[in-house]
Design an enzyme around this catalytic site. Structure first.
Site, short mmCIF file in Angstrom:
data_model
loop_
_atom_site.label_atom_id
_atom_site.label_comp_id
_atom_site.label_asym_id
_atom_site.label_seq_id
_atom_site.Cartn_x
_atom_site.Cartn_y
_atom_site.Cartn_z
N ASP A 32 1.19 -1.20 -0.27
CA ASP A 32 0.51 0.38 0.26
C ASP A 32 0.62 0.94 -0.26
O ASP A 32 1.71 1.12 0.50
CB ASP A 32 -0.78 -0.79 1.36
CG ASP A 32 -1.92 1.06 1.28
OD1 ASP A 32 -2.11 2.06 0.92
OD2 ASP A 32 -3.16 0.80 1.56
N THR A 68 -6.61 4.36 -1.50
CA THR A 68 -6.63 3.08 -1.16
C THR A 68 -7.95 1.54 -1.58
O THR A 68 -7.74 0.45 -2.63
CB THR A 68 -6.11 2.37 0.56
OG1 THR A 68 -5.50 2.87 1.26
CG2 THR A 68 -6.24 0.92 0.13
N TYR A 149 -10.20 -9.14 8.27
CA TYR A 149 -8.91 -8.25 8.47
C TYR A 149 -8.81 -8.10 9.16
O TYR A 149 -9.75 -7.91 10.70
CB TYR A 149 -9.77 -6.81 7.41
CG TYR A 149 -8.63 -5.65 7.47
CD1 TYR A 149 -7.55 -6.53 6.99
CD2 TYR A 149 -8.34 -5.13 8.42
CE1 TYR A 149 -6.34 -5.41 7.02
CE2 TYR A 149 -7.35 -3.80 8.64
CZ TYR A 149 -6.34 -3.84 7.58
OH TYR A 149 -5.09 -3.72 7.41
N HIS A 190 2.10 8.56 5.71
CA HIS A 190 0.64 9.13 6.02
C HIS A 190 1.91 9.58 7.61
O HIS A 190 1.34 10.66 7.71
CB HIS A 190 -0.06 8.52 7.20
CG HIS A 190 -1.22 7.91 6.02
ND1 HIS A 190 -1.64 8.98 4.96
CD2 HIS A 190 -1.91 7.05 5.31
CE1 HIS A 190 -2.60 8.17 3.84
NE2 HIS A 190 -2.77 7.32 4.64
N ASP A 234 -1.05 0.95 -4.46
CA ASP A 234 -2.25 1.53 -5.10
C ASP A 234 -2.42 2.62 -5.16
O ASP A 234 -3.20 3.48 -5.94
CB ASP A 234 -3.30 0.69 -3.75
CG ASP A 234 -2.99 1.58 -2.45
OD1 ASP A 234 -0.95 1.95 -2.45
OD2 ASP A 234 -4.10 1.36 -1.81
N HIS A 235 -1.90 3.38 -4.95
CA HIS A 235 -1.29 4.64 -5.25
C HIS A 235 0.24 5.80 -4.69
O HIS A 235 0.86 4.75 -3.77
CB HIS A 235 -2.54 6.01 -4.43
CG HIS A 235 -2.20 5.18 -2.83
ND1 HIS A 235 -1.88 5.53 -2.20
CD2 HIS A 235 -3.31 4.62 -2.10
CE1 HIS A 235 -1.96 5.12 -0.48
NE2 HIS A 235 -2.95 4.45 -0.83
N HIS A 334 -2.98 11.51 0.37
CA HIS A 334 -3.20 10.50 -1.15
C HIS A 334 -4.70 11.16 -1.61
O HIS A 334 -5.63 10.59 -0.33
CB HIS A 334 -2.45 9.30 -1.33
CG HIS A 334 -3.44 8.20 -0.50
ND1 HIS A 334 -4.07 7.53 -0.79
CD2 HIS A 334 -2.88 7.96 0.51
CE1 HIS A 334 -4.07 6.71 0.39
NE2 HIS A 334 -3.67 6.95 1.27
ZN LIG Z 1 -3.44 3.00 0.28
#
Ligand SMILES: [Zn+2]
Ligand SMILES: *[C@@H]1O[C@H](CO)[C@@H](O)[C@H](O)[C@H]1NC(C)=O
Ligand SMILES: *[C@@H]1O[C@H](CO)[C@@H](O)[C@H](O)[C@H]1NC(C)=O
Ligand SMILES: *[C@@H]1O[C@H](CO)[C@@H](O)[C@H](O)[C@H]1NC(C)=O
Ligand SMILES: *[C@@H]1O[C@H](CO)[C@@H](O)[C@H](O)[C@H]1NC(C)=O
Ligand SMILES: *[C@@H]1O[C@H](CO)[C@@H](O)[C@H](O)[C@H]1NC(C)=O
Ligand SMILES: CC(=O)N[C@H]1CO[C@H](CO)[C@@H](O)[C@@H]1O
Length: 452
Positions: A32, A68, A149, A190, A234-235, A334
């Site tokens: 991620d 995400t 999860y 982050h 993802d980003h 993001h």
């Molecule tokens: Zn993400």
């Protein structure tokens, strides 16, 4: 020129049909928030070793919003967010009146307008598996093997389970498609911001160590070289700052709207007089763009869905939208425009289905889905991707670069013209014997030659 083009054409036909029968299991791994340029900024020896034996796409143009859940669902569906329905981390559905959040995401209603790859591969008769991939633990829509999860399950534990699922038990073949998700380097991005080189070097060293673990585990279990492996994300991540805050309360009293999502893309439902609310927000800040739903730009592919709210606010790169105050929620974030390089992830892949030593500057992330379907030889669901560019990454596929295609078409047309002319000439004067070459130019006109 012609022989080369014809060879290319034949190679393409043969390659395409051979690929259909040579499908191998596929493991898709996402780290991620792996911003594309981390690969240039940090050593990443294991990742480099991986793609030196395969392919690298330096930047993936992902889907808006660059968050995400939308992007992980795009990877396994090949659809833009407006078409797969997972539009943000926080959503409101005006039809059902339901709310979606990262803590409350397993109602199938949100996910079930489309079919992710693990379900399609299952329909083709394969077992599938996922470890923490967003959407993979949704009721009645899970792969054959999955986890609920739990961020506390370590990378090694996820990996150990995934390789076991892929190996099978000797009686049954293992999972044909597996997806593995890991929370870093997003979490560090982050917390510390992508510009904190010390913190990011540490996080990316751990990510690279995990890629080393992954390669070792695949080698230990004999899967390495037998399966196709895609490592992607993802980003990316942008640096935020307390000097770049946009305060909504400075522009409009909060009683005038309901806030569905906040930053860096805010989704609002005005209570009354939407035009007035919009015009106040439109003038709110030079680093924030406001859109009424109907005027959201086509290129974002983020309009045609009831879960997109009447007003959308998009902050410029590195700016944070807050309601009030001076507190910066995160040093990195993001979600911004997907045209920004800082929002782009990368892709590396290796295995029998991939070429070796190929690097590509960029690819659309929606193109990965048809690529995976081709690798697995399962039928692709309707999607927004294309194999045109992605094909160049695959072994046994001809790579249709535009120039080659144009060359081929022009070449074939030219060849047909010459053949037609030759035949017409021969037909028009069967007994005449060899003719002066120049006369071909006039389509064998029997009048006086232009050049006497
Ligand atoms: Zn993400
Ligand atoms: C692929 O395999 C199937 C059955 O395994 C066979 O019927 C088909 O002819 C094969 N196709 C090619 C192109 O080899
Ligand atoms: C989760 O979402 C459902 C449907 O919107 C809602 O009924 C429920 O209260 C939510 N639960 C939590 C803990 O937010
Ligand atoms: C599978 O995951 C569980 C945690 O859910 C862990 O206890 C177990 O050791 C893992 N298995 C392997 C083979 O790593
Ligand atoms: C960078 O992150 C480290 C933690 O790894 C922290 O101690 C340091 O203060 C941060 N530096 C800046 C400039 O924020
Ligand atoms: C994306 O694909 C879906 C499914 O085929 C389609 O409905 C939609 O119109 C496509 N979007 C664009 C922008 O082409
Ligand atoms: C534009 C608009 O609707 N403004 C209203 C926002 O809410 C405050 C407080 O409820 C009202 O006084 C404004 O008229």
């Amino acid at each position: 020129m012609f022989p080369r083009l014809l060879l290319g054409f034949l190679w393409g036909v043969v390659g395409a049909s051979a690929a259909e029968n040579n499908s191998q299991p596929l493991l898709l791994v996402s780290f991620d928030g792996f911003r594309a340029d981390y690969l240039q900024r940090f050593p990443m020896p294991n990742l480099k070793l991986l793609y030196s034996q395969g392919v690298l796409v330096e930047q993936l143009t992902n889907v808006f919003i660059t968050k995400t859940f939308p992007n992980h669902y795009s990877l396994v569906t090949g659809l833009y967010a407006e078409s797969h329905g997972i539009l943000a981390s926080t959503m409101y559905d005006p039809i059902s009146g339901k709310h979606f959040s990262l803590q409350n995401d397993s109602d199938p209603m949100w996910w079930s307008s489309v079919q992710p790859l693990w379900l399609t591969a299952q329909e083709s008769g394969y077992e599938t598996a996922a470890a923490m991939w967003p959407g993979s633990d949704v009721t009645n829509r899970t792969p054959t093997h999955f986890f609920h999860y739990d961020p506390d399950v370590t990378f090694q534990q996820r990996l150990g389970n995934v390789t076991n699922w892929m190996l099978g038990d000797g009686k049954k073949p293992g999972a044909m498609f597996a997806a593995l998700y890991w929370e870093e380097p997003d979490r560090s991005g982050h917390n510390f911001g992508p510009e904190n080189t010390t913190a990011m070097a540490k996080a990316l060293k751990e990510v690279d160590d995990n890629i080393g673990l992954l390669m070792d585990e695949l080698k230990r279990t004999g899967l390495w070289g037998r399966i196709n492996l895609i490592v992607t994300s993802d980003h990316g991540m942008a640096q935020c700052s307390a000097d770049r805050l946009i305060r909504l309360d400075d522009c409009l009293h909060p009683d005038n709207y309901t806030l569905v999502d906040l930053t860096p893309v805010a989704a609002l439902r005005p209570k009354e007089d939407p035009e007035r609310v919009f015009s106040l927000l439109n003038e709110c800040h030079p680093h924030m763009k406001a859109y009424m739903k109907k005027s959201i730009p086509d290129g974002l592919h983020y309009r045609n869905n009831p879960r997109i709210q009447p007003i959308l606010l998009i902050a410029d790169e590195g700016w944070t939208i807050v309601r009030r105050g001076n507190k910066l929620p995160r040093l990195g974030d993001h979600g911004y425009y997907n045209s920004l390089p800082s929002m782009h992830p990368f892709l590396a892949a290796t295995g029998p289905g991939f070429r070796q030593g190929v690097q590509m500057k960029s690819l659309q992330s929606v193109d990965i889905y048809p690529l995976m379907c081709r690798l697995l030889a399962v039928p692709a669901q309707p999607n927004n991707g294309s194999l045109t560019s992605a094909r160049c990454l695959l072994a046994g596929e001809s790579c249709w670069e535009t120039s080659v295609v144009i060359g081929l078409v022009v070449g074939v047309l030219l060849l047909l013209t010459i053949i037609t002319v030759l035949f017409r000439c021969m037909g028009s004067r069967p007994t005449a014997g060899p003719r002066p070459f120049q006369r071909l130019d006039f389509l064998c006109d029997d009048d006086e030659p232009l050049v006497p």
